[in-house]
Write a protein that holds these residues in place. Structure first.
Motif, PDB file in Angstrom:
ATOM      1  N   LYS A  46       0.816  -1.209   0.000  1.00 25.14           N
ATOM      2  CA  LYS A  46       0.000   0.000   0.000  1.00 25.14           C
ATOM      3  C   LYS A  46       0.854   1.266   0.000  1.00 25.14           C
ATOM      4  CE  LYS A  46      -1.894  -1.252   3.919  1.00 25.14           C
ATOM      5  NZ  LYS A  46      -1.194  -2.516   4.237  1.00 25.14           N
ATOM      6  N   THR A  47       1.805   1.297   0.919  1.00 22.43           N
ATOM      7  CA  THR A  47       2.654   2.484   1.008  1.00 22.43           C
ATOM      8  C   THR A  47       3.488   2.642  -0.263  1.00 22.43           C
ATOM      9  OG1 THR A  47       2.748   2.315   3.401  1.00 22.43           O
ATOM     10  CG2 THR A  47       4.485   3.577   2.341  1.00 22.43           C
ATOM     11  N   THR A  48       3.957   1.528  -0.786  1.00 18.71           N
ATOM     12  CA  THR A  48       4.732   1.600  -2.025  1.00 18.71           C
ATOM     13  C   THR A  48       3.874   2.194  -3.145  1.00 18.71           C
ATOM     14  OG1 THR A  48       5.927  -0.365  -1.306  1.00 18.71           O
ATOM     15  CG2 THR A  48       6.180   0.287  -3.603  1.00 18.71           C
ATOM     16  N   PHE A  88       2.546  10.832   5.728  1.00 15.54           N
ATOM     17  CA  PHE A  88       3.433   9.675   5.725  1.00 15.54           C
ATOM     18  C   PHE A  88       3.080   8.726   6.864  1.00 15.54           C
ATOM     19  CE2 PHE A  88       5.593  13.040   3.544  1.00 15.54           C
ATOM     20  CZ  PHE A  88       6.214  12.411   2.485  1.00 15.54           C
ATOM     21  N   GLN A  89       3.204   7.442   6.569  1.00 16.78           N
ATOM     22  CA  GLN A  89       2.814   6.434   7.549  1.00 16.78           C
ATOM     23  C   GLN A  89       3.533   6.614   8.885  1.00 16.78           C
ATOM     24  OE1 GLN A  89       3.285   2.448   6.150  1.00 16.78           O
ATOM     25  NE2 GLN A  89       2.661   1.524   8.071  1.00 16.78           N
ATOM     26  N   HIS A  90       4.831   6.868   8.816  1.00 14.97           N
ATOM     27  CA  HIS A  90       5.586   6.954  10.061  1.00 14.97           C
ATOM     28  C   HIS A  90       5.789   8.377  10.532  1.00 14.97           C
ATOM     29  CE1 HIS A  90       6.099   2.698   9.875  1.00 14.97           C
ATOM     30  NE2 HIS A  90       6.541   2.796   8.638  1.00 14.97           N
ATOM     31  N   LEU A 197      -3.779   9.855   2.464  1.00 18.81           N
ATOM     32  CA  LEU A 197      -3.505   9.703   3.895  1.00 18.81           C
ATOM     33  C   LEU A 197      -3.036   8.277   4.147  1.00 18.81           C
ATOM     34  CD1 LEU A 197      -6.795  11.397   5.194  1.00 18.81           C
ATOM     35  CD2 LEU A 197      -4.515  12.405   5.183  1.00 18.81           C
ATOM     36  N   ASP A 198      -1.809   8.144   4.686  1.00 15.76           N
ATOM     37  CA  ASP A 198      -1.260   6.814   4.954  1.00 15.76           C
ATOM     38  C   ASP A 198      -1.394   6.515   6.448  1.00 15.76           C
ATOM     39  OD1 ASP A 198       0.041   4.416   4.962  1.00 15.76           O
ATOM     40  OD2 ASP A 198       1.754   5.089   3.762  1.00 15.76           O
ATOM     41  N   GLU A 199      -2.380   5.737   6.799  1.00 18.29           N
ATOM     42  CA  GLU A 199      -2.651   5.348   8.191  1.00 18.29           C
ATOM     43  C   GLU A 199      -2.656   6.541   9.150  1.00 18.29           C
ATOM     44  OE1 GLU A 199      -0.904   1.824   9.721  1.00 18.29           O
ATOM     45  OE2 GLU A 199      -0.489   0.983   7.752  1.00 18.29           O
ATOM     46  N   PRO A 200      -3.593   7.460   8.948  1.00 11.94           N
ATOM     47  CA  PRO A 200      -3.595   8.671   9.774  1.00 11.94           C
ATOM     48  C   PRO A 200      -3.885   8.406  11.249  1.00 11.94           C
ATOM     49  CG  PRO A 200      -5.573   8.559   8.421  1.00 11.94           C
ATOM     50  CD  PRO A 200      -4.662   7.481   7.943  1.00 11.94           C
TER      51      PRO A 200
END
Ligand SMILES: Nc1ncnc2c1ncn2[C@@H]1O[C@H](COP(=O)(O)OP(=O)(O)OP(=O)(O)O)[C@@H](O)[C@H]1O
Ligand SMILES: [Mg+2]
Lengths: 288, 607
Positions: A46-48, A88-90, A197-200
């Motif tokens: 997903k993030t990729t 960003f996820q992190h 939005l990556d895992e907000p």
């Protein structure tokens, strides 16, 4: 599936890391104003996929179109000017910048008075003009800065009193949840046409998650086109117009939340990854 | 030496010596992702240990080598234990800065013990030469080759077939994973430092014997050559380091044959820049491989900067301006003038290294460009001095930015190495471009400072001039940092990936900041040239670059007031207490070490 013209059009997008195909010939359409979620177990790609769409990584094959324009392999700084914003996820806040400055950097591409866009042969002089204008500060520059600050305050007000009392605090001093909020505020300051939005809500407790869900719901109502990665399936089901499910780099299901929820392949994908520890939390929800 | 055979042999022998250095650097980089700038100092210590053994105790060669190996290994252990291990968990740039501090301290200690004068390192092997075809080969050449090949063989055996060697390879591949698997990473580090330093020390001994010449200042060049060889071969790659060393040795040897000795280092550094920019993974790396990444991260320690109100700053500036009236002591005024000029350099570097996060190790080159520009403009073109200084700033900005621009895509340590090399290239070009710069003779008779036709011939007027320029440029920098550019540059430094995704073109803003910063440095160099009335290629040497960095860290990275305070403390105080010059460098090194360890945010805090 939608008659509305696609804002984002992804075709056969592929990215390999050595022997691993992290994103495998993914197709994806996103209409203007639509809310699409991407779910899938850890390591699904997903993030990729987000990185490929936002120019942070180059695909090995496939195309990405935005508003009908081919944006494959364009660098992120260009995509920002087209109105694509992401989180960003992190978490990637600017740690030593204040909350206010973080949000203002989000609006960077919208500062026109201080960064005059000159036609091609003169554009080399752009940086000189920018320094000069930053030092001299004619009234146009001052008003622009003031306007942006007011808007940043309005954006931050969306988070209630989570961030407003901390405007001048450097973000490294904020709580984890607040840093995630700053990131979303920063993305909104860009005035995005498309928000990724990556895992907000990663790492947020229930109250915070509910709060974030309300906020994202409001953004959706305001007509913003949103692409969301999220492991909390309740939230995904309530917010999304459509959901696509990824596993091992490929899209294994695509449809309305209710359809996807009952798709046996999806349940299988989640159960099959039960031993991966991080996804365990979401398994019961998916299997329900 | 006349034939190509001789040049080839010579190149390979020098390559062997570089290899002994570069292999150590590669091992250290492999396990700790650190470019060890103290490596050249170990080499010098090795040379002097050999010198002491031979001249004082008349040791035979084999014993001398054993002694040198032992001294090197012990020194390596000490550096690892006291200099670097305490920095675990610090910003990635911290250990690098620590090794710079250590090298200053070691070099200076050697110099204080043995005097800066060169010494001869006698060796009975030097005279023996064998005829091979049309060329000759010396016994020493054979010894060096044997030691080089022997060490490579031993190292191969160690890495390949021993348990500790296996642990070293595992750590180099993935430090965290190795640690989880029970590898004692500290023991690996210790071992690697001991081996690397032993090899480095032997290298120093061999060079001393080869040229029958040693002096303490060999250290810096040795580090640079080792780094060049390593980067050419691929950072952290041991066989690559050997190949890179041979290549470097040959390039230098043939370069000397074709163009003469003074070009030798120029080739080395140009090779470095070309490889860094075009193939940052080294010549022998496969193309798709991503470079070892965890080398980003600036030296920005989170801190609350000390807030000083504009009114207070104004009051301090006024007090400084009134000082000559209250205390017309020429010595104090000259000292402070000097501090103001270093303050300008500090402004420059605190913007570039602090605000933008580009840790430049070659900043003295900008002083040199400014100094030569203003000197030559006023001397050769008869330009009025005020104008020439202004133009010197512009030229430093333009030339400096152009020179580093190709390196902007490098990150972390790589960029620092590139700036270091660019600094060396500038000084070598100045040395070799006789028709413009008068080469090694230097530029003399530079007209004194004057402004609008009025000569500034008193200590007072010079003081005011320097202070005025400093205050104006500092005020401009303050204003710049408070504009949108301040947050843009700092955002880039904190997270360049996030910055890009919000539309910040990194090259554009790095160049912009570098140009603004270089202007101040160029002006500082310009003023200095007119004050000294004589400059040469060594006036603005690489020690100044490190001094500038220490000033900036002392004050707090990115902190404008801090840069000036740092300069007053580091340049002014030793002068007031009349510390002898050789102790000053020692003090800089110690200050740098202590800062990195105990107060990375500096006195006034990072901004
Ligand atoms: N830069 C990279 N180099 C090598 N492999 C990578 C890289 N980035 C991602 N991968 C691999 O690609 C796969 C997909 O990773 P990705 O981060 O896209 O997953 P994800 O769906 O976002 O997972 P999560 O839910 O844990 O965030 C993983 O197996 C990951 O290890
Ligand atoms: Mg992910």
């Amino acid at each position: 599936m939608s008659a509305a013209p696609s804002l984002l059009e992804v075709r056969s997008l592929t990215r390999r890391f050595g022997g691993l195909t992290a994103v495998n010939s993914v197709d994806l359409d996103l209409a203007e104003g639509e809310f699409l979620s991407v779910i899938g177990p850890n390591g699904a790609g997903k993030t990729t996929l987000f990185n490929l769409i936002t120019g942070h990584d180059d695909p090995d094959g496939g195309t990405v179109k935005f508003s009908g324009r081919d944006i494959t392999r364009l660098p992120p700084e260009w995509l920002a000017t087209l109105g694509i914003a992401r989180t960003f996820q992190h978490g990637r806040v600017f740690a030593n910048l204040s909350v206010m400055d973080n949000v203002l950097v989000g609006a960077h591409v919208r500062f026109k008075a201080v960064r005059p866009a000159w036609p091609s042969p003169l554009s080399l002089l752009g940086p000189f003009a920018e320094v000069a204008l930053a030092l001299i500060r004619p009234s146009s520059v001052v008003t622009e800065e003031k306007r942006m600050r007011e808007e940043a305050l309005r954006i931050l007000a969306r988070f209630g009193d989570r961030l407003l009392p901390r405007l001048d605090h450097p973000t490294y001093s904020l709580s984890y949840a607040n840093r995630r909020r700053v990131e979303i505020g920063r993305a909104l300051a860009l005035g995005p046409k498309l928000l990724l939005l990556d895992e907000p809500t990663a790492g947020m407790n229930q109250t915070e998650t509910a709060e974030m869900q309300t906020l994202i719901g409001d953004l959706k109502k305001s007509g913003l086109t949103i692409l969301l990665i999220e492991h909390k399936l309740d939230m995904v089901m309530q917010l999304s117009d459509r959901v696509i499910v990824m596993d091992n780099g490929s899209v294994i299901a695509n449809g309305k939340p209710a359809e996807v929820r009952n798709n046996p392949a999806v349940i299988e994908a989640y159960l099959g990854h039960r031993r991966s520890d991080k996804s365990e939390a979401s398994v019961p929800e998916a299997a329900e | 030496m006349s034939s190509w055979f001789d040049y080839t042999v010579n190149g390979l022998i020098i390559g062997n010596i570089y290899a002994l250095l570069a292999v150590g650097l590669a091992l250290i980089f492999g396990v700790s992702r650190l470019i060890n700038f103290a490596h050249g100092s170990v080499y010098v210590v090795g040379a002097y240990a050999g010198f002491l053994a031979v001249t004082q105790f008349g040791t035979p060669l084999p014993l001398t080598i054993v002694i040198v190996v032992a001294v090197g290994a012990l020194l390596g252990l000490a550096i690892e234990r006291f200099g670097l291990r305490p920095l675990q968990g610090y910003a990635h740039i911290a250990p690098l800065l620590a090794t710079i501090g250590i090298s200053f301290v070691l070099d200076q200690l050697v110099q204080l013990t043995f005097s800066p004068d060169p010494r001869a390192l006698p060796s009975e092997l030097l005279q023996k030469r064998f005829q091979i075809g049309s060329g000759t080969i010396g016994a020493l050449d054979i010894l060096i080759a044997a030691i080089g090949i022997g060490s490579a063989g031993l190292l191969y055996y160690f890495l390949r077939f021993t348990r500790l060697g296996w642990a070293v390879r595992a750590t180099a591949q993935d430090r965290d994973a190795a640690q989880q698997m029970g590898v004692d990473v500290d023991a690996v580090n210790r071992t690697v430092f001991a081996i690397a330093s032993a090899l480095g020390a032997v290298s120093g001994l061999l060079v001393g014997m080869y040229y029958n010449y040693i002096d303490p200042s060999m250290s810096f060049q040795a580090t640079l050559k080792g780094v060049v060889a390593q980067v050419v071969g691929g950072v952290g790659n041991v066989p690559g380091a050997i190949a890179g060393s041979m290549l470097l040795g040959l390039v230098e040897s043939y370069g000397i044959a074709l163009f003469g000795t003074s070009y030798r280092n120029l080739f080395a550094f140009i090779l470095l820049i070309v490889v860094l920019v075009l193939r940052p993974n080294g010549l022998f790396a496969s193309r798709r491989q991503t470079p070892p990444e965890p080398m980003t991260g600036t030296f920005i320690a989170p801190s609350k900067p000390v807030q000083i109100s504009p009114r207070t700053l104004l009051a301090i500036a006024l007090a400084a301006a009134l000082l000559p009236l209250v205390l017309p002591n020429p010595y104090v005024l000259q000292t402070l003038t000097n501090a103001w000029l270093y303050g300008l350099l500090g402004l420059s570097l605190t913007l570039i290294a602090g605000t933008v996060g580009l840790i430049s190790l070659g900043h003295a080159a900008l002083l040199a460009i400014g100094g030569y520009a203003s000197a030559l403009l006023s001397l050769d073109l008869g330009m009025p001095v005020g104008l020439s200084i202004l133009l010197a700033g512009v030229i430093a900005a333009a030339l400096g930015t152009l020179l580093v621009f190709p390196s902007f895509r490098l990150r972390g340590h790589y960029l620092s190495i590139a700036t270091l090399a660019i600094g060396e290239i500038v000084s070598l070009v100045i040395l070799n471009w006789d028709s413009l710069t008068r080469g090694p003779i230097g530029v003399s008779g530079i007209p004194p400072l004057s402004l609008f036709g009025f000569e500034l011939d008193t200590d007072r007027s010079v003081y005011w001039f320097a202070l005025g320029v400093l205050v104006v440029l500092a005020a401009l920098q303050f204003r710049l940092l408070r504009s949108h550019l301040g947050r843009t540059l700092r955002a880039m430094r904190d997270d360049d990936i996030a910055a890009r995704s919000y539309g910040i073109g990194l090259d554009r803003y790095k160049a912009l900041a570098f140009a603004v910063g270089s202007f101040a440095a160029g002006v500082s160099g310009g003023i200095t040239a007119h004050l000294y009335s004589y400059i040469n290629h060594e006036t603005f040497n690489s020690q100044l670059s490190i001094l500038a960095l220490t000033i900036v860290i002392l004050g707090g990275m990115g902190n404008v007031t801090g840069a000036i305070l740092g300069s007053v403390l580091l340049v002014g105080l030793p002068e007031v207490f009349r510390v002898a010059a050789e102790y000053r460098v020692l003090i800089y090194g110690i200050v740098l070490l202590l800062l990195v360890r105990f107060r990375p945010q500096g006195l006034l805090g990072t901004v």
